[in-house]
Every structure is written in C-alpha cells, then in structure tokens.
Design an enzyme around this catalytic site. Structure first.
Site, short mmCIF file in Angstrom:
data_model
loop_
_atom_site.label_atom_id
_atom_site.label_comp_id
_atom_site.label_asym_id
_atom_site.label_seq_id
_atom_site.Cartn_x
_atom_site.Cartn_y
_atom_site.Cartn_z
N CYS A 81 -26.51 -95.91 5.81
CA CYS A 81 -25.73 -94.69 6.07
C CYS A 81 -25.38 -94.65 7.54
O CYS A 81 -26.19 -94.98 8.39
CB CYS A 81 -26.58 -93.48 5.68
SG CYS A 81 -25.97 -91.93 6.35
N CYS A 162 -30.85 -85.32 3.25
CA CYS A 162 -30.58 -85.87 4.57
C CYS A 162 -31.58 -85.22 5.52
O CYS A 162 -31.62 -84.00 5.63
CB CYS A 162 -29.15 -85.58 4.99
SG CYS A 162 -28.88 -85.88 6.75
N GLN A 286 -21.92 -75.77 18.52
CA GLN A 286 -22.92 -76.84 18.70
C GLN A 286 -23.80 -76.97 17.47
O GLN A 286 -24.21 -75.95 16.91
CB GLN A 286 -23.79 -76.55 19.93
CG GLN A 286 -23.02 -76.48 21.25
CD GLN A 286 -22.61 -77.85 21.77
OE1 GLN A 286 -23.02 -78.89 21.25
NE2 GLN A 286 -21.76 -77.85 22.78
N GLU A 336 -9.38 -72.67 25.44
CA GLU A 336 -9.74 -73.48 24.28
C GLU A 336 -8.47 -73.67 23.44
O GLU A 336 -7.66 -72.76 23.33
CB GLU A 336 -10.83 -72.72 23.50
CG GLU A 336 -10.97 -73.02 22.04
CD GLU A 336 -11.41 -74.45 21.75
OE1 GLU A 336 -12.32 -74.95 22.42
OE2 GLU A 336 -10.79 -75.07 20.85
N ASP A 384 -16.44 -78.75 29.26
CA ASP A 384 -17.21 -79.30 28.14
C ASP A 384 -16.22 -79.95 27.17
O ASP A 384 -16.01 -79.47 26.07
CB ASP A 384 -18.01 -78.18 27.46
CG ASP A 384 -18.88 -78.68 26.32
OD1 ASP A 384 -19.00 -79.90 26.14
OD2 ASP A 384 -19.45 -77.83 25.60
N CYS A 411 -20.33 -85.11 26.05
CA CYS A 411 -20.95 -85.74 24.88
C CYS A 411 -20.62 -87.23 24.85
O CYS A 411 -20.89 -87.90 23.87
CB CYS A 411 -20.49 -85.06 23.60
SG CYS A 411 -18.71 -85.06 23.39
N1 SAH Z 1 -18.12 -75.36 25.04
C1 SAH Z 1 -18.04 -75.18 23.61
C2 SAH Z 1 -17.15 -76.20 22.90
C3 SAH Z 1 -17.28 -77.63 23.30
S1 SAH Z 1 -16.54 -78.79 22.20
C4 SAH Z 1 -19.42 -75.15 23.00
O1 SAH Z 1 -20.41 -75.52 23.65
O2 SAH Z 1 -19.55 -74.74 21.86
C5 SAH Z 1 -14.99 -79.09 22.91
C6 SAH Z 1 -13.96 -78.04 22.58
O3 SAH Z 1 -12.75 -78.43 23.25
C7 SAH Z 1 -13.60 -77.88 21.12
O4 SAH Z 1 -13.74 -76.52 20.78
C8 SAH Z 1 -12.13 -78.31 21.04
O5 SAH Z 1 -11.39 -77.56 20.11
C9 SAH Z 1 -11.66 -78.04 22.43
N2 SAH Z 1 -10.50 -78.81 22.95
C10 SAH Z 1 -10.11 -80.06 22.65
N3 SAH Z 1 -9.08 -80.44 23.41
C11 SAH Z 1 -8.78 -79.39 24.23
C12 SAH Z 1 -7.82 -79.17 25.26
N4 SAH Z 1 -6.95 -80.11 25.60
N5 SAH Z 1 -7.83 -77.99 25.90
C13 SAH Z 1 -8.73 -77.03 25.57
N6 SAH Z 1 -9.65 -77.18 24.60
C14 SAH Z 1 -9.69 -78.35 23.93
#
Ligand code: SAH
Length: 454
Positions: A81, A162, A286, A336, A384, A411
């Site tokens: 998997c 899982c 998350q 976002e 992020d 990440c």
């Molecule tokens: N900080 C948040 C989300 C992190 S994940 C947390 O901890 O929950 C990354 C996020 O970036 C996702 O929600 C995704 O939809 C967004 N994203 C992706 N590309 C983007 C862009 N170009 N501009 C703004 N947001 C974006």
C-alpha cells in the site's frame, strides 16, 4: 569495470541510504538501485525488477543483516500500500531520518550548513492519528473493493483497516463496502468510466467527536439514497453530516464541484489551542490534530508577537494559523485560493470573536502585492504553501516590501530550501528550523523555519 545489472538478477548488497520516499538505496558498480522495504546499514538480497539508464529498482527478498532500527510493521498491507513508507523503521529512527532529510536540503539546496535544524518533534502514540481519510472504491470481479492504492498504481488494495486512520473511518469504510454490495449499488470503474460510488471521504473533529462522511459519486441521481444514509447512521450514531459530492469527470481529483447535503449541517467543528473551527467538506484542514497544535505553537513562537504587529497569513486555509496569530497580533490578514475555505475562515473569526482579522480569497501572489500597493504594511509574514512552495511572484513581492520577520511552514523540504536560498540572497537570514512530525509512518516531513530581515 561496471557490472551490467539485468532485470530479474538476484543480487546481494549493502543499503547505503534511504530515498525521500523511503526506499533503500544500494549501488552495484556505481549503479543505484532503489529497494523499497530495505534500510540503511542492512545487507539484503533482492531481485532486480526494472532497469533504466541511470538507476533501477529491486524487490526485497531477504534481509541478511538487519538494521538495529528495523521493526515488524504492524499493518498487513505494508509495504504494498502506498499510504505509509517507513513502518518498518522504529519511530525514533523515523524522527532521526526526517531530521536528516531537512538537514540535507539545508546543506545541499539552501547552502545553509550553519543553520540549526532541531530534533523533530514527534508523537507519543504515532498511530491512528489521521482525522481525514479519502478512500477509493472500485468494482472488481463483481465485488466492491475499498482501501488504498497499491504504491505507484491505481489498483486498490482491498483493506479492512488502516492503522493511521481513526477507528470510525475503519467502520465506515467497511460498512459502505459490504453495504453497497448488498444494495446492488456499483462502485466506480475507472477504465469504463461507469458505476456510481468513487470515493468516501471521512473527517472527524478530534475535540468535538463529530464525523462527516462525504460520498463522492459519478452521477447526481442517487439510487437508494435513504438506504445508504441509514446504513451509515446505523453503524456510526455520532455521524453529524452526510454529504454527496458529484464528480462526473475522468480525473484523479477526488471531489467535484457540486456538494449536496444529505443529512446534518454539512460542516464539522474542531478545536485547536482553545479556538473553535468549522470545517466544510472541501476546505483544507491539517490531518493530524495533536501535532497541528505543536506546529502552530511553533509558528507562533517564531512569529514573536508583542501585540503591535500587522501580520500576513498566506495560504491560510480556513484561517487556523491566522486565529492563532490573532491572539497575539494587532491584526492578521489571511489569503487563500479556495473561496469556500475563506468563507470558513471568516465564520471562524467571527465565532471566536476575533475582530482583528481580514480574509480574502485569491492567489497569495496576486492578493498580497495588491495589499502592499494599497498602502498596507506588515511586520511579520507567515507562509504555509502547498508542496510546490511559494510562487516566484510572491517571493519577489516579499523582497520588494521586506517585512522584518518571516515564518515559513513547509510540507516539502526541497521547495522550502529552494525558497530559503532566494530569501537569503534577497537579504533575509534563516535563524533556525524546527521539523514537526505530522505524518508518522510516512516519509513526509513538515518544518517551521524562522527568518529575519538582515
Ligand atoms: N495554513 C493552512 C493551510 C495550509 S495548506 C492550515 O494550516 O490549515 C495550503 C493552502 O494553500 C491550501 O488551503 C490551498 O488551498 C492553498 N493554496 C494553494 N495555492 C495557493 C495560492 N496560490 N494562493 C493562496 N492559497 C493557495
């Protein structure tokens, strides 16, 4: 003289490294072979399964000399998997490994050998941590199968449990699988583009105990809809929302655009660090709630807020980091790209009484330059981004307007290191990096980095 490795050869070699996705690396006459399941320091016997010009792959046959860090993987479908890659490595070994992965890119890509990379903050119980599961369903030989994809393929490994998902998710996964069969509802057939149920997405709010089940279907017309809803309610009385999502495209993207509530409010709530969050079906959240608190607390610590700062939270999702920051900042601006997530963020700010936040839907690389052009100024920037890292245009905007502190939550160590080099060249200094283990048993690495303007 180099030994010409051939497919089907049975060879013995020492494992000298582990790839970023958890395969052991052996070299035969300088030719690298990747062998999933083998660990550094081990001597293994393997069969060559594929040879390419510059590298090849092998299947592990026997471990002749085992690493001290090897453990018996508890999951019956490991390593076939693709969900977990390093269950066979002790948890301490995993944490050490992840620190090394970050150290390595800091040296090699960011060219920052002197920046401290701290030991990874791990979990006490690194199992059953996921609050979200996305389970593909399919028809095979007249039977419904469900589980996770065999590594590197689109073939489902029929699974009953899982070990990194919640027990609720196990129950729903199994119940729908057996229930569909009895109701005569067909699961999706990817090749023929036929059948009804494609995926089941299960989300649990750890603090609230609420569960949301999303049935991703190929067509809107739902045969025996009420029977399926009762089936789920029957095994999981705590289920608070059941949703149908229609995805009629031939695509790997799990959810489609249309969401139809079948039962309940269509959102679940959760709590992190005393803040309540509402999460809708398609918003990012998350997946490891215990470690999310560790991650966000680290971001908050590095942001070093006194209450006077204007802060940006770029890539803010449903505003989780934003509200953590808003406790300590003058104001927080979140951006976002998913509009639904921004609606969640606004509602979350309101429910928790944060009037010092402002959220906007759009690409960070478009919206942030506009805030600056409109005359707004910021002291601290938190980013992020998804795996591909920060957009180039966003990095250029940062270097033009120069907020004094940046907290980079990442990440993907490789794109983090790439972006750190750009920020360093533009005048920032990387102070330290704190990896946090958000994904035990998998080879994914999360890290928080603190930068200051020089
Ligand atoms: N900080 C948040 C989300 C992190 S994940 C947390 O901890 O929950 C990354 C996020 O970036 C996702 O929600 C995704 O939809 C967004 N994203 C992706 N590309 C983007 C862009 N170009 N501009 C703004 N947001 C974006």
């Amino acid at each position: 003289m180099t030994y010409a490795v051939q497919q089907n050869d049975r060879l013995t070699a020492e494992i000298i490294d582990l790839t970023h996705d958890g395969a052991g690396v052996a070299k035969i006459g300088g030719y690298p072979l990747f062998i999933p399941g083998a660990l550094p320091g081990e001597t293994v016997e393997f069969k060559v399964t594929k040879t390419l010009k510059k590298y090849g792959f092998g299947k592990l046959l026997n471990v002749l000399e085992a690493s001290e860090s090897r453990v018996e993987p508890p999951c019956p479908v490991f390593p076939e998997c693709g969900g977990c890659q390093i269950q066979h490595l002790s948890y301490d070994g995993q944490l050490e490994r992840k620190r090394k992965m970050v150290r390595d890119v800091m040296d090699r890509i960011a060219k920052l050998p002197d920046v401290p990379v701290h030991p990874v903050k791990g979990m006490e119980h690194p199992w059953r941590y996921r609050n979200k599961s996305q389970i593909p369903y399919a028809e095979r030989d007249g039977k419904v199968v469900a589980g996770f994809f065999r590594s590197g393929t689109h073939s489902i490994m029929d699974t009953e449990t899982c070990l990194i998902q919640s027990t609720e998710a196990d129950v729903v996964m199994r119940t729908i699988k057996h229930g569909l069969h009895e109701l005569g509802i067909k699961a999706y057939d990817e090749h023929k583009d036929k059948g009804f149920l494609r995926h089941v997405v299960i989300r649990t709010g750890k603090a609230s105990g609420e569960t949301m089940v999303v049935l991703v279907t190929r067509k809107r017309k739902f045969p025996q809809r009420d029977a399926v809803v009762s089936l789920i309610q029957g095994v999981l009385p705590d289920v608070t929302s059941i949703i149908q999502n229609v995805n009629d495209r031939k695509t790997n993207v799990i959810m489609g655009d249309e969401t139809i509530p079948l039962y309940g409010p269509g959102v679940i709530t959760d709590e992190i660090g005393g803040i309540r969050f509402e999460i809708s079906a398609r918003s990012f959240y998350q997946i490891n709630p215990d470690q999310t608190e560790v991650l966000y607390s680290q971001a908050l610590e590095y942001a070093n807020l006194t209450g006077d700062e204007s802060v940006i939270d770029a890539y803010c999702g449903i505003g989780t980091i934003s509200l953590f920051l808003a406790k300590k900042a003058k104001e927080v601006y979140g951006v976002e790209i998913v509009p639904q997530a921004i609606e969640d963020a606004k509602r979350n700010a309101e429910v928790n009484g944060f009037a010092n936040t402002h959220f906007e839907a759009g690409a960070a690389e478009d919206v942030i330059p506009r805030w600056y052009k409109d005359g707004k100024r910021f002291d601290v920037l938190v980013v992020d981004p998804p795996r591909k890292g920060c957009d180039e245009h966003l990095l250029r905007t940062i270097l033009d307007y120069r907020p004094k502190r940046i907290v980079y939550v990442s990440c993907n160590p490789a794109t983090l290191a790439r972006d750190l080099r750009i920020l360093e060249d533009g005048g920032y200094r990387t102070k330290e990096v704190q990896p946090v283990d958000m994904f035990p048993q998998s080879s994914h690495v999360e890290a928080v980095t603190w930068l200051e303007l020089n």
